[in-house]
Design a protein around this motif. Structure first.
Motif, PDB file in Angstrom:
ATOM      1  N   LYS A  39       0.846  -1.194   0.000  1.00 36.88           N
ATOM      2  CA  LYS A  39       0.000   0.000   0.000  1.00 36.88           C
ATOM      3  C   LYS A  39       0.878   1.239   0.000  1.00 36.88           C
ATOM      4  O   LYS A  39       1.930   1.270   0.637  1.00 36.88           O
ATOM      5  N   CYS A  40       0.447   2.255  -0.734  1.00 32.90           N
ATOM      6  CA  CYS A  40       1.168   3.526  -0.806  1.00 32.90           C
ATOM      7  C   CYS A  40       0.207   4.643  -0.432  1.00 32.90           C
ATOM      8  O   CYS A  40      -0.857   4.801  -1.049  1.00 32.90           O
ATOM      9  N   LEU A  41       0.572   5.427   0.563  1.00 38.38           N
ATOM     10  CA  LEU A  41      -0.231   6.555   1.013  1.00 38.38           C
ATOM     11  C   LEU A  41       0.449   7.849   0.609  1.00 38.38           C
ATOM     12  O   LEU A  41       1.641   8.055   0.893  1.00 38.38           O
ATOM     13  N   ILE A  42      -0.289   8.723  -0.074  1.00 37.77           N
ATOM     14  CA  ILE A  42       0.215  10.043  -0.472  1.00 37.77           C
ATOM     15  C   ILE A  42      -0.633  11.085   0.230  1.00 37.77           C
ATOM     16  O   ILE A  42      -1.848  11.153   0.023  1.00 37.77           O
ATOM     17  N   LEU A  43      -0.005  11.889   1.057  1.00 39.55           N
ATOM     18  CA  LEU A  43      -0.707  12.869   1.875  1.00 39.55           C
ATOM     19  C   LEU A  43      -0.065  14.230   1.686  1.00 39.55           C
ATOM     20  O   LEU A  43       1.159  14.385   1.821  1.00 39.55           O
ATOM     21  N   LEU A  44      -0.885  15.224   1.386  1.00 34.44           N
ATOM     22  CA  LEU A  44      -0.410  16.587   1.179  1.00 34.44           C
ATOM     23  C   LEU A  44      -0.765  17.419   2.406  1.00 34.44           C
ATOM     24  O   LEU A  44      -1.937  17.532   2.782  1.00 34.44           O
ATOM     25  N   LYS A  45       0.254  18.012   3.040  1.00 36.96           N
ATOM     26  CA  LYS A  45       0.064  18.845   4.230  1.00 36.96           C
ATOM     27  C   LYS A  45       0.447  20.282   3.897  1.00 36.96           C
ATOM     28  O   LYS A  45       1.624  20.660   3.987  1.00 36.96           O
ATOM     29  N   PRO A  46      -0.541  21.104   3.507  1.00 47.89           N
ATOM     30  CA  PRO A  46      -0.222  22.481   3.089  1.00 47.89           C
ATOM     31  C   PRO A  46       0.380  23.331   4.203  1.00 47.89           C
ATOM     32  O   PRO A  46       1.280  24.128   3.955  1.00 47.89           O
ATOM     33  N   ARG A  47      -0.114  23.185   5.426  1.00 46.01           N
ATOM     34  CA  ARG A  47       0.383  24.025   6.511  1.00 46.01           C
ATOM     35  C   ARG A  47       1.834  23.725   6.841  1.00 46.01           C
ATOM     36  O   ARG A  47       2.598  24.619   7.201  1.00 46.01           O
ATOM     37  N   ALA A  48       2.226  22.486   6.714  1.00 47.68           N
ATOM     38  CA  ALA A  48       3.615  22.103   6.994  1.00 47.68           C
ATOM     39  C   ALA A  48       4.490  22.148   5.756  1.00 47.68           C
ATOM     40  O   ALA A  48       5.700  21.904   5.855  1.00 47.68           O
ATOM     41  N   ASN A  49       3.888  22.447   4.604  1.00 44.66           N
ATOM     42  CA  ASN A  49       4.632  22.445   3.332  1.00 44.66           C
ATOM     43  C   ASN A  49       5.369  21.126   3.129  1.00 44.66           C
ATOM     44  O   ASN A  49       6.539  21.103   2.748  1.00 44.66           O
ATOM     45  N   ARG A  50       4.629  20.050   3.362  1.00 44.94           N
ATOM     46  CA  ARG A  50       5.230  18.731   3.221  1.00 44.94           C
ATOM     47  C   ARG A  50       4.311  17.818   2.414  1.00 44.94           C
ATOM     48  O   ARG A  50       3.092  17.832   2.585  1.00 44.94           O
ATOM     49  N   LEU A  51       4.936  17.052   1.541  1.00 40.42           N
ATOM     50  CA  LEU A  51       4.255  15.981   0.827  1.00 40.42           C
ATOM     51  C   LEU A  51       4.753  14.665   1.416  1.00 40.42           C
ATOM     52  O   LEU A  51       5.929  14.329   1.294  1.00 40.42           O
ATOM     53  N   VAL A  52       3.856  13.939   2.067  1.00 43.96           N
ATOM     54  CA  VAL A  52       4.223  12.709   2.758  1.00 43.96           C
ATOM     55  C   VAL A  52       3.856  11.516   1.881  1.00 43.96           C
ATOM     56  O   VAL A  52       2.714  11.401   1.427  1.00 43.96           O
ATOM     57  N   VAL A  53       4.815  10.643   1.653  1.00 43.76           N
ATOM     58  CA  VAL A  53       4.603   9.408   0.898  1.00 43.76           C
ATOM     59  C   VAL A  53       5.015   8.246   1.792  1.00 43.76           C
ATOM     60  O   VAL A  53       6.189   8.132   2.177  1.00 43.76           O
ATOM     61  N   GLN A  54       4.052   7.401   2.121  1.00 44.57           N
ATOM     62  CA  GLN A  54       4.313   6.244   2.967  1.00 44.57           C
ATOM     63  C   GLN A  54       4.167   4.956   2.166  1.00 44.57           C
ATOM     64  O   GLN A  54       3.164   4.769   1.474  1.00 44.57           O
ATOM     65  N   LEU A  55       5.158   4.095   2.277  1.00 46.27           N
ATOM     66  CA  LEU A  55       5.127   2.778   1.643  1.00 46.27           C
ATOM     67  C   LEU A  55       4.957   1.732   2.735  1.00 46.27           C
ATOM     68  O   LEU A  55       5.837   1.557   3.593  1.00 46.27           O
ATOM     69  N   HIS A  56       3.833   1.051   2.707  1.00 44.25           N
ATOM     70  CA  HIS A  56       3.569  -0.006   3.685  1.00 44.25           C
ATOM     71  C   HIS A  56       4.033  -1.339   3.089  1.00 44.25           C
ATOM     72  O   HIS A  56       3.415  -1.864   2.162  1.00 44.25           O
ATOM     73  N   CYS A  57       5.130  -1.829   3.613  1.00 41.99           N
ATOM     74  CA  CYS A  57       5.764  -3.033   3.070  1.00 41.99           C
ATOM     75  C   CYS A  57       5.375  -4.261   3.877  1.00 41.99           C
ATOM     76  O   CYS A  57       4.613  -4.197   4.842  1.00 41.99           O
ATOM     77  N   LYS A  58       5.916  -5.400   3.462  1.00 34.99           N
ATOM     78  CA  LYS A  58       5.661  -6.655   4.152  1.00 34.99           C
ATOM     79  C   LYS A  58       6.304  -6.647   5.542  1.00 34.99           C
ATOM     80  O   LYS A  58       7.201  -5.846   5.828  1.00 34.99           O
ATOM     81  N   TYR A  59       5.818  -7.545   6.389  1.00 36.87           N
ATOM     82  CA  TYR A  59       6.330  -7.748   7.738  1.00 36.87           C
ATOM     83  C   TYR A  59       6.172  -6.490   8.605  1.00 36.87           C
ATOM     84  O   TYR A  59       6.940  -6.264   9.551  1.00 36.87           O
ATOM     85  N   GLY A  60       5.184  -5.658   8.267  1.00 38.88           N
ATOM     86  CA  GLY A  60       4.897  -4.486   9.086  1.00 38.88           C
ATOM     87  C   GLY A  60       5.857  -3.331   8.950  1.00 38.88           C
ATOM     88  O   GLY A  60       5.841  -2.401   9.765  1.00 38.88           O
ATOM     89  N   VAL A  61       6.692  -3.328   7.925  1.00 38.41           N
ATOM     90  CA  VAL A  61       7.663  -2.256   7.716  1.00 38.41           C
ATOM     91  C   VAL A  61       6.982  -1.095   6.987  1.00 38.41           C
ATOM     92  O   VAL A  61       6.324  -1.290   5.962  1.00 38.41           O
ATOM     93  N   THR A  62       7.153   0.107   7.505  1.00 39.08           N
ATOM     94  CA  THR A  62       6.595   1.317   6.893  1.00 39.08           C
ATOM     95  C   THR A  62       7.720   2.305   6.607  1.00 39.08           C
ATOM     96  O   THR A  62       8.479   2.669   7.520  1.00 39.08           O
ATOM     97  N   LYS A  63       7.826   2.730   5.365  1.00 37.65           N
ATOM     98  CA  LYS A  63       8.825   3.710   4.963  1.00 37.65           C
ATOM     99  C   LYS A  63       8.109   5.039   4.710  1.00 37.65           C
ATOM    100  O   LYS A  63       7.227   5.122   3.866  1.00 37.65           O
TER     101      LYS A  63
END
Length: 381
Positions: free
Chosen positions: A98-122
């Motif tokens: 699973k890949c989560l893309i989240l845009l946070k305008p107030r923090a000026n950050r684009l967050v991209v999370q990669l949910h990998c196997k064995y519970g690893v999140t990048k």
């Protein structure tokens, strides 16, 4: 903006990023009600690409802007930073669920999370910069010629050209045969120049509607990037073009995806041929100089207020006039071409498709002129 991509669509998104990385150094992200748009334009403004992923492409898609205190945010990030997240496509397919893309305008950050196997999140936090709307204006229905072929056919054709080749010429010969040939400069010595040409019969294409004798020359690097994506996605590629010097448009369409690639073409000042358009409107004669005078009518940066003027919040359907008169008063320095950069034509016969930056909603201020670092030599016009 919040969206979640799952399964094989993660690899499709990665392929799109790889294709856009061949265009420019910045990635433009624009969440709309129609889907998430990823765009790129090269530094010389002679190539533009757009990937529009429909809401059905995502497991969850929330563009934002529905509440009064939340507005749609258009931003751009460094292509190198975003590409690094999707660098290894085989690894994405095997390990990422699973890949989560989240845009946070107030923090000026684009967050991209990669949910990998064995519970690893990048988690990747990318700094972004808000920007105006970047859009190419064109109308493929008014192009004089069009071709539709399986991506594999075109990919097998261009593989015969060396990776270092800058431009390729697409032409329609007698008997309905379509040819691809490496472009050769007029100053080249014939006895010392190698020419590679492939001819394809019209029955190898799904649809063929071309003007006999027509030909265009465009950059091969950006075209290869789109072919790689189209071949992996098993989508047919459609080519729309007019006379030499006018942009060529490559399109891919699917139920959840819409792709456009617009490239500048080499003008042919020696040709007086004016092929008729699909709607019966004739083109203006080719200018005597190396560039078409009205290229700015094809590729422009739309104003940010386009969203405000549209009742649905979505920019209007892209169209371009076949003949837009040139303004009576113009500064010649504004039309000087930028220097050649890697991945773009190395000579001055291709002209920039964008001119300056877009206008801001505050007022119609003119695009800033660009400083000319090196004037043309005496042998150039």
């Amino acid at each position: 903006m919040k969206c979640i991509v799952t399964g094989g669509n993660i690899k499709v998104l990665g392929r799109a990023v790889h294709s856009l990385s061949r265009i420019g150094d910045e990635l433009y992200l624009e969440p709309t009600e129609s889907g998430l748009s990823l765009r790129a334009v090269n530094s010389s403004r002679s190539a533009f690409a757009s990937f529009l992923f429909a809401p059905l492409f995502f497991q969850l898609y929330e563009p934002g802007g529905r509440q009064p205190d939340r507005e749609l945010v258009r931003c751009k990030v460094l292509m190198k930073s975003f590409l690094g997240i999707f660098r290894s496509l085989p690894s994405l397919e095997k390990t990422v669920g699973k890949c989560l893309i989240l845009l946070k305008p107030r923090a000026n950050r684009l967050v991209v999370q990669l949910h990998c196997k064995y519970g690893v999140t990048k988690t990747h936090n990318l700094a972004f910069q808000e920007c105006e709307l970047l859009q190419a204006v064109f109308d493929t229905q008014r192009c004089a010629s069009s071709l539709c072929a399986p991506a594999q056919l075109l990919a097998e054709a261009v593989v015969h050209f060396p990776q270092t080749l800058a431009e390729v010429t697409l032409g329609a010969g007698p008997g309905g045969k379509i040819s691809l040939r490496n472009y050769v400069e007029d100053e080249a010595v014939p006895s010392k120049t190698m020419v590679t040409e492939l001819r394809l019969a019209d029955d190898e294409f799904q649809t063929v509607s071309v003007t006999p004798g027509s030909r265009i020359t465009f950059c091969l690097k950006e075209f290869r990037g789109l072919l790689t994506f189209a071949e992996a996605s098993n989508l047919p590629l459609t080519i729309h073009y007019d006379a030499p010097g006018r942009p060529v448009v490559f399109t891919l369409e699917d139920t959840v995806l819409e792709v456009h690639l617009v490239l500048a073409t080499l003008s042919d000042p020696e040709s007086d041929l004016q092929p008729p358009t699909a709607n019966g409107v004739s083109h203006v004669p080719a200018p005597s100089d190396d560039f078409a005078d009205d290229l700015e009518s094809y590729m422009i940066a739309m104003e940010t207020s386009a969203y405000e003027d549209s009742p649905s919040g979505v920019p209007p359907s892209p169209t371009f006039p076949l003949h837009t008169p040139r303004p009576a008063e113009s500064d010649p320095e504004e039309e000087e071409e930028e220097g050649a950069v890697p991945g773009t034509p190395p000579h001055k016969k291709f002209r920039s498709l964008f001119f300056g930056s877009v206008l801001t909603p505050g007022g119609p201020s003119p695009a800033p002129t660009q400083e000319v670092l090196a004037e043309d030599s005496d042998g150039e016009n």
